[in-house]
Design a protein around this motif. Structure first.
Motif, PDB file in Angstrom:
ATOM      1  N   THR A  11       0.848  -1.193   0.000  1.00  0.00           N
ATOM      2  CA  THR A  11       0.000   0.000   0.000  1.00  0.00           C
ATOM      3  C   THR A  11       0.881   1.241   0.000  1.00  0.00           C
ATOM      4  N   LEU A  12       0.394   2.283  -0.613  1.00  0.00           N
ATOM      5  CA  LEU A  12       1.088   3.559  -0.622  1.00  0.00           C
ATOM      6  C   LEU A  12       0.823   4.259   0.701  1.00  0.00           C
ATOM      7  N   ARG A  13       1.873   4.569   1.428  1.00  0.00           N
ATOM      8  CA  ARG A  13       1.711   5.218   2.741  1.00  0.00           C
ATOM      9  C   ARG A  13       1.889   6.726   2.663  1.00  0.00           C
ATOM     10  N   SER A  14       2.693   7.196   1.716  1.00  0.00           N
ATOM     11  CA  SER A  14       2.869   8.637   1.557  1.00  0.00           C
ATOM     12  C   SER A  14       3.555   8.916   0.218  1.00  0.00           C
ATOM     13  N   PHE A  15       3.504  10.167  -0.184  1.00  0.00           N
ATOM     14  CA  PHE A  15       4.213  10.609  -1.376  1.00  0.00           C
ATOM     15  C   PHE A  15       4.400  12.103  -1.289  1.00  0.00           C
ATOM     16  N   SER A  16       5.296  12.621  -2.102  1.00  0.00           N
ATOM     17  CA  SER A  16       5.483  14.070  -2.173  1.00  0.00           C
ATOM     18  C   SER A  16       5.726  14.460  -3.614  1.00  0.00           C
ATOM     19  N   ILE A  17       5.382  15.673  -3.928  1.00  0.00           N
ATOM     20  CA  ILE A  17       5.583  16.216  -5.263  1.00  0.00           C
ATOM     21  C   ILE A  17       6.507  17.404  -5.121  1.00  0.00           C
ATOM     22  N   ASP A  18       7.525  17.386  -5.946  1.00  0.00           N
ATOM     23  CA  ASP A  18       8.486  18.484  -5.887  1.00  0.00           C
ATOM     24  C   ASP A  18       8.367  19.347  -7.104  1.00  0.00           C
TER      25      ASP A  18
END
Length: 111
Positions: free
Chosen positions: A104-111
């Motif tokens: 499962t995807l727990r977090s992400f960020s966009i730069d």
């Protein structure tokens, strides 16, 4: 009945002798089914489990899951130390439970 467990004394390895892969375990917890038994159930922490999962074909079956440990990794209530199980004589797992939990995807960020 164990009185202490030294979590840094346990290592999972990929073979009985001269393992290709190994993982020292740092965050183990354990339970004992009853005071009359000498058997412990040891649970891997998420960080250790995630590290193991990054190595395909390691700790996925009885044939690639072995345990070595240092003397003193477990002390009983009389302060007797468990005997060492060296890397060259690692114990084979009696059972290995397959991982059936999808990622499962727990977090992400966009730069």
């Amino acid at each position: 009945l164990p009185s202490s467990l030294n979590v840094t004394g346990f290592t999972l390895q990929s073979s009985y002798f001269s393992p290709v892969y190994s993982q020292s375990l740092f965050n183990l917890t354990f339970t004992q089914s009853s005071a009359a038994t000498t058997q412990l159930t040891v649970y891997l922490a998420k960080a250790d489990l995630d590290s193991i999962k990054l190595t395909p074909g390691f700790a996925t079956a009885v044939g690639n899951t072995f345990l070595s440990l240092f003397s003193g990794s477990v002390n009983d209530t009389s302060n007797n130390l468990i005997a060492a199980v060296p890397t060259s004589m690692a114990l084979v797992a009696s059972t290995v439970i397959a991982d059936t939990v999808p990622p499962t995807l727990r977090s992400f960020s966009i730069d």
